[in-house]
Design a protein around this motif. Structure first.
Motif, PDB file in Angstrom:
ATOM      1  N   GLN A 195     -31.452   3.446 -12.307  1.00 47.79           N
ATOM      2  CA  GLN A 195     -30.099   3.906 -12.776  1.00 47.79           C
ATOM      3  C   GLN A 195     -29.553   3.691 -14.200  1.00 47.79           C
ATOM      4  O   GLN A 195     -29.621   2.497 -14.451  1.00 47.79           O
ATOM      5  N   THR A 201     -30.422   9.140 -12.365  1.00 48.65           N
ATOM      6  CA  THR A 201     -31.433   8.270 -11.459  1.00 48.65           C
ATOM      7  C   THR A 201     -32.806   8.680 -12.148  1.00 48.65           C
ATOM      8  O   THR A 201     -33.088   9.877 -12.310  1.00 48.65           O
ATOM      9  N   ALA A 260     -23.749  17.370 -13.433  1.00 47.58           N
ATOM     10  CA  ALA A 260     -24.284  16.387 -12.352  1.00 47.58           C
ATOM     11  C   ALA A 260     -25.070  17.373 -11.367  1.00 47.58           C
ATOM     12  O   ALA A 260     -24.549  18.622 -11.093  1.00 47.58           O
ATOM     13  N   SER A 285     -20.409  14.581  -3.569  1.00 48.52           N
ATOM     14  CA  SER A 285     -21.419  15.800  -3.643  1.00 48.52           C
ATOM     15  C   SER A 285     -20.700  17.109  -4.002  1.00 48.52           C
ATOM     16  O   SER A 285     -21.169  18.150  -4.471  1.00 48.52           O
ATOM     17  N   VAL A 333     -22.442   6.150  -5.911  1.00 52.70           N
ATOM     18  CA  VAL A 333     -22.908   7.439  -5.588  1.00 52.70           C
ATOM     19  C   VAL A 333     -22.068   8.610  -5.848  1.00 52.70           C
ATOM     20  O   VAL A 333     -20.640   8.474  -5.522  1.00 52.70           O
ATOM     21  N   ILE A 354     -26.626  12.121 -11.814  1.00 53.66           N
ATOM     22  CA  ILE A 354     -25.675  11.881 -10.777  1.00 53.66           C
ATOM     23  C   ILE A 354     -24.158  11.847 -11.046  1.00 53.66           C
ATOM     24  O   ILE A 354     -23.375  11.804  -9.886  1.00 53.66           O
TER      25      ILE A 354
END
Length: 421
Positions: free
Chosen positions: A404, A413, A333, A51, A48, A328
């Motif tokens: 993915q 994704t 991103a 962020s 992941v 991602i």
């Protein structure tokens, strides 16, 4: 020193069951080792992303809102230039004549001395000499017939100026907003060539829309009550203005669909633009009425058209999307790509719908997304490193929601809206 005896093998010895079994074991061992090494290099699931690496700038709603705002401000600025170079001389003359009557009345009532009245009238007359309407109305040497003829000539000349002003105003507004919205997504993807193409097509469409509105929608606006000052027609005036700007709105978000030659994308852009034009156009007259400021009215209304068109387009696309990729990991991103075109290409060429720049592992046309009756396929085109799905290299594979995908250094994704059964 004694020599060792030589071992000799015949062809029959090489094909014995024992030798064949040994070769099979060695082949299986080599395959297992290769799979183990590949699994260690490409994990089954991508991590992941942090962020903090996801930019708000690449959010479709934010991006289109900002560019809609920018386009609206540019459109308003261009519109004010048109207004400046084509002032309402007839209205200005009426205002000067009204001020002249006020001065006479105040002088007769004794509230203004003769000297002050004469000075004020002289100043008004000096200002009015630059206004042809004022000169005709106040020239005492003209007969009524001469004055009527000159007023008719001024009306014809003024109408030509108003027609040119309307075309220029709507065209510049359409060009600026459509240019900004057309460039928005390409700029977020750092595709400067794409931004030039989409922005250029948007500008042409905005220009065409502005001409159409000026020649067709604007006369319709006046025909059904727009521009009248009485309160009875105010509702019709709002409706008429909204219709005119709604027609122009149809051209503001159409560029991506035209460039992609995709009817679905085009239709969604038309709907988003129509929403922006209708709402923004409906704000024109109420703001002008209650603020008493035509410049403020134009500013709020035109900027609203740009912003609402951007937001409306993003909202309509988000509601209607079927399949999409979200980045991602990588330089872009957070960017979302809705799959419209069949096929949709992923690659390092700016001509690709999904443009991945500054990545030596990505080929010009690296992979293709195919829209099929039962879903979406992804195909590796063999021009760069392997296309990886859920940690495994593929040649062609069916995509499922949540898969993915890695292309070079960029990870996506895939999401698909559930199909009705």
């Amino acid at each position: 020193m004694t020599s060792k005896p030589k071992i000799t093998l015949s062809l029959d010895d090489l094909h014995t069951p024992q030798v064949e079994e040994k070769l099979r074991q060695q082949s299986a061992l080599a395959t297992a080792q290769a799979n183990s090494q590949r699994a260690a290099v490409t994990p089954s699931r991508l991590p992941v992303p942090d962020s903090r690496n996801v930019s708000l700038w690449r959010n479709t709603f934010f991006n289109l809102t900002v560019f809609g705002l920018l386009g609206g401000l540019l459109a308003w600025g261009c519109g004010e230039l048109v207004e400046y170079f084509n002032p309402d001389l007839r209205g200005s003359a009426s205002e000067l004549e009204r001020q002249e009557r006020i001065i006479h009345n105040e002088n007769q009532e004794g509230r203004l001395s003769d000297a002050h009245a004469a000075a004020d009238l002289q100043l008004l007359n000096h200002i009015g000499q630059r206004n042809p309407w004022f000169r005709v109305d106040t020239d005492a040497t003209l007969s009524d017939t001469q004055r009527a003829r000159l007023r008719t000539e001024l009306e014809e000349h003024e109408q030509l100026g108003h027609d040119f002003s309307d075309i220029s105003f709507y065209s510049l507004c359409g060009v600026m907003i459509a240019l900004a919205l057309g460039m928005a997504e390409s700029v977020a993807s750092r595709n400067l060539q794409g931004a030039a193409v989409y922005g250029g097509v948007g500008a042409v469409l905005g220009l065409g829309g502005g001409v159409i509105v000026a020649l067709l929608a604007n006369p319709l606006y006046h025909l059904i009550g727009g521009g009248q000052s009485n309160n009875i027609s105010f509702g019709w005036q709002i409706f008429a203005r909204a219709i005119g700007w709604g027609i122009l709105g149809l051209f503001l978000s159409a560029a991506p669909g035209v460039v992609m030659r995709n009817w679905r994308k085009l239709g969604l852009g038309l709907i988003g633009g129509l929403i922006g034009g209708l709402i923004g156009g409906a704000l024109f007259d109420p703001i002008a009425k209650y603020s008493g400021n035509a410049v403020l009215s134009r500013l709020i209304a035109i900027v609203s058209i740009g912003v609402i068109t951007g937001v409306g387009t993003a909202l309509v696309e988000n509601i209607a999307k079927q399949g999409w990729l979200k980045v991602i990991q990588g330089l872009i991103a957070g960017k979302q790509f809705i799959i419209y075109r069949n096929p949709t290409f992923i690659g390092s060429s700016p001509h690709c719908e999904i443009y991945l720049f500054k990545d030596s592992k990505v080929g010009p046309r690296h992979a293709a997304l195919h829209i099929l009756p039962g879903g979406y396929d992804i195909e590796d085109l063999g021009t760069g490193s392997k296309t990886i799905i859920n940690g495994r290299p593929i040649r062609r594979a069916r995509l499922r929601s949540g898969d993915q995908i890695r292309v070079g250094s960029t990870a996506f994704t895939f999401q698909e809206r559930p199909r009705k059964t």
